[in-house]
Design a protein around this motif. Structure first.
Motif, PDB file in Angstrom:
ATOM      1  N   GLY A 283      26.861  35.050  35.854  1.00  0.00           N
ATOM      2  CA  GLY A 283      26.392  36.395  36.164  1.00  0.00           C
ATOM      3  C   GLY A 283      24.937  36.586  36.131  1.00  0.00           C
ATOM      4  N   GLU A 284      24.365  37.810  36.141  1.00  0.00           N
ATOM      5  CA  GLU A 284      22.903  38.082  36.126  1.00  0.00           C
ATOM      6  C   GLU A 284      22.307  37.385  35.017  1.00  0.00           C
TER       7      GLU A 284
ATOM      8  N   THR B 296      39.757  37.984  38.650  1.00  0.00           N
ATOM      9  CA  THR B 296      39.503  38.938  39.687  1.00  0.00           C
ATOM     10  C   THR B 296      38.158  39.905  39.575  1.00  0.00           C
ATOM     11  N   SER B 297      37.538  40.372  40.529  1.00  0.00           N
ATOM     12  CA  SER B 297      36.214  40.799  40.318  1.00  0.00           C
ATOM     13  C   SER B 297      36.442  42.191  39.435  1.00  0.00           C
TER      14      SER B 297
ATOM     15  N   HIS C  32      38.294  41.518  31.640  1.00  0.00           N
ATOM     16  CA  HIS C  32      38.064  40.507  30.906  1.00  0.00           C
ATOM     17  C   HIS C  32      37.366  39.297  31.554  1.00  0.00           C
ATOM     18  N   ASN C  33      36.853  39.491  32.801  1.00  0.00           N
ATOM     19  CA  ASN C  33      36.079  38.336  33.396  1.00  0.00           C
ATOM     20  C   ASN C  33      34.531  38.462  33.199  1.00  0.00           C
TER      21      ASN C  33
ATOM     22  N   ASN D 201      34.979  36.345  43.763  1.00  0.00           N
ATOM     23  CA  ASN D 201      35.225  35.891  44.997  1.00  0.00           C
ATOM     24  C   ASN D 201      36.260  36.689  45.822  1.00  0.00           C
ATOM     25  N   PRO D 202      35.611  37.309  46.983  1.00  0.00           N
ATOM     26  CA  PRO D 202      36.426  38.296  47.800  1.00  0.00           C
ATOM     27  C   PRO D 202      37.795  37.712  48.234  1.00  0.00           C
ATOM     28  N   GLU D 203      37.722  36.103  48.515  1.00  0.00           N
ATOM     29  CA  GLU D 203      38.971  35.507  48.978  1.00  0.00           C
ATOM     30  C   GLU D 203      39.803  35.525  47.721  1.00  0.00           C
ATOM     31  N   TYR D 204      39.512  35.195  46.463  1.00  0.00           N
ATOM     32  CA  TYR D 204      40.233  35.226  45.342  1.00  0.00           C
ATOM     33  C   TYR D 204      40.801  36.531  45.022  1.00  0.00           C
ATOM     34  N   ASP D 205      40.046  37.494  45.288  1.00  0.00           N
ATOM     35  CA  ASP D 205      40.664  38.940  45.035  1.00  0.00           C
ATOM     36  C   ASP D 205      41.918  39.160  46.036  1.00  0.00           C
TER      37      ASP D 205
END
Length: 537
Positions: A300-301, A454-455, A459-460, A466-470
């Motif tokens: 992340g940032e 998922t985005s 708890h992520n 990842n849009p594909e994963y979502d």
């Protein structure tokens, strides 16, 4: 048209409860005069509030203090709780739960309105619950909109048809929905008590629950005591009078106290299961437990620039010698892990992950090549900090990983230890580089693991998106057989490596020979004090 379910289960559940109001023996064994169950906690409890708690040990306490719609039996099967049973509409989008005549510990009746209040409270942005996303996973109508603040909590798809009928409307049919109601975040709370005492409503002098026990004493960092709730609907068939949880950070000290007879259940220290199973046959137990041990990479940032390079993350994961961790450090039957979902999860088909089939030398060689490609080497060593929470086992694993990374990759790793509350607070704030974590299933289905990445997951903490994963995980919700999508999801995680999977748990524990009723065959290892009892020596 509705399909009636669990009517026979409700009857059978009532039949298997031992009638103990005047009983002196159960299954031919004489009950001990003192029915006190004492066990070891690794860390202090973060919260006794069902909608606020996030940790496994806290959930264990909350299951005694409160009761949801459904419970689990000793093998993990679904059995009635505050609900006697439920029915499902033909389109499988409406669940109607019929509540029994249960009472709160203050004598008030438990009603469907209490569940409506609790479920709305969970998703209300004002509550700031880390588990608000759980109701999204359950597919409850408008849950996502409420969590995002787009509509008011009263638009959530729940209602009280009458005092004893709780209705839930889903946006999509989820076959394992009912099993998700055993999670503590869905438990009812009494609105009048919460609103009267605010944040202090869970103090022993204020708390009101509908579970088999009440919170009689709490000393932060020392112990949690709960005693029989005489208003619990099945109090007559509850045997344990008092449960005492002692906070003991040192697992070896906990074992010493177990062997002295001071605690009835404790975890087996790493590396000691082979010895203890021989010296104390029947007391040392190791069974599959639905938890996966991982190291988060902060992408992340706030994460370091080095970890934004997937080659670095893969190199770090590949260089971990999981066989050494499971077979030399832990030695409790744990499984080496190269994926996320626990391999014993019901219905889950473990997918083929390429690096899982390599030898450790092949993994090490690939790790070296990847790190060199990323620009790190003797003249530019990779520097990272690994956070872990207080535990001798976590420390041993952290030291082992630091040695793997140093020897194979030349990584300059700093180890940073802190107590559980501080550790998890840092994770939620994104204030870490690499961080030890374990995720234990909320229900016995692979999505309880895979939804975590998922985005929109609460708890992520890795910052991974990842849009594909979502899309794959969203699609799995409506599939009759979601395993193909679960396999795709696991392979994406292996490709993107937002965390390093290390091992999958077994419940390696010590149980006193006088303790009965521990659910060793329940993959979730969920225990209820009301199902336990102590026999004479």
């Amino acid at each position: 048209m509705r399909t009636k379910l669990l009517l026979s289960a409700a009857l059978s559940a009532m039949l298997v409860f031992p009638i103990v109001s005047n009983a002196k023996t159960i299954n031919g064994e004489k009950l001990a005069e003192e029915q006190v169950f004492t066990y070891r906690l690794l860390d202090d409890i973060k919260s006794f509030d069902p909608q606020i708690n996030t940790d496994i040990e806290g959930s264990g306490v909350i299951r005694d203090l409160f009761e949801g719609l459904m419970n689990e039996d000793a093998k993990g099967g679904l059995v009635p709780g505050t609900a006697k049973g439920y029915s499902v509409s033909e389109d499988k989008l409406t669940y109607t739960f019929n509540l029994r005549d249960a009472k709160w510990s203050n004598g008030e009746s438990v009603t469907a309105h209490d569940f409506v209040y609790a479920w709305r409270r969970l998703v209300d942005p004002k509550t700031a619950s880390e588990y608000a996303w759980y109701m999204e996973l359950m597919g409850v109508k408008n849950a996502t909109k409420v969590v995002k603040g787009e509509v008011a909590p009263d638009q959530l798809g729940v209602r009280a048809v009458d005092d004893k009928t709780f209705e839930v409307t889903l946006e999509k049919a989820i076959p394992y929905f009912a099993s998700m109601t055993v999670h503590s975040s869905t438990f009812p709370v009494l609105k009048s008590v919460v609103e009267k005492h605010g944040a202090g409503w869970t103090k022993p002098e204020n708390i009101v629950g509908n579970g088999a026990y009440i919170l009689s004493e709490y000393r932060s960092g020392e112990k949690v005591v709960r005693e029989r709730n005489v208003n619990y609907w099945n109090n007559e068939n509850t045997i344990i009078d008092k449960t005492v949880a002692l906070v003991i950070n040192d697992e070896n000290q906990a074992l010493t106290r177990y062997l002295a007879g001071e605690v009835d259940k404790t975890n087996i220290p790493s590396g000691q299961y082979p010895r203890l199973s021989k010296e104390y046959p029947g007391q040392a137990v190791s069974n599959p437990y639905s938890c996966s041990y991982i190291y988060w990479f902060n992408v992340g940032e706030k994460g370091p620039e080095s970890l934004k390079d997937v080659r670095v993350r893969k190199a770090l994961s590949y260089a971990i010698n999981r066989e050494v961790i499971t077979d030399r450090i832990l030695q409790g039957g744990q499984y080496q892990s190269y994926n996320f979902a626990h391999q014993k999860t019901a219905g889950f088909e473990l997918p083929e992950i390429d690096y899982a089939g390599w030898t450790q030398k092949e993994r090490d060689d690939k790790a070296k090549a990847l790190l060199a490609e990323a620009g790190y080497g003797p003249d530019n060593p990779l520097k990272l900090t690994l956070n872990y929470n207080t535990s001798e086992t976590h420390k041993k694993i952290a030291i082992g990983v630091s040695q793997f990374w140093k020897k194979t990759l030349g990584v300059d790793l700093t180890l940073s230890n802190s107590e559980w509350k501080i550790h998890t607070t840092k994770q939620q704030a994104g204030e870490f580089e690499v961080s030890r974590y374990a995720w234990c299933g909320d229900y016995n289905e692979a999505s309880t693991y895979l939804d975590l990445l998922t985005s929109y997951s609460g708890h992520n903490v890795s910052g991974y998106s990842n849009p594909e994963y979502d899309e794959i995980m969203a699609e799995s919700k409506t599939m009759e057989n979601p395993n193909p999508n679960y396999a795709k999801a696991e392979k994406i995680l292996a490709r993107d490596m937002p965390f390093a999977p290390i091992y999958q748990y077994t419940g390696a524990i010590m149980l006193q020979p006088t303790l009965r009723g521990w659910p060793v065959d329940n993959l979730m290892q969920r225990f209820y004090s009301r199902d336990l009892y102590i026999v004479e020596k």
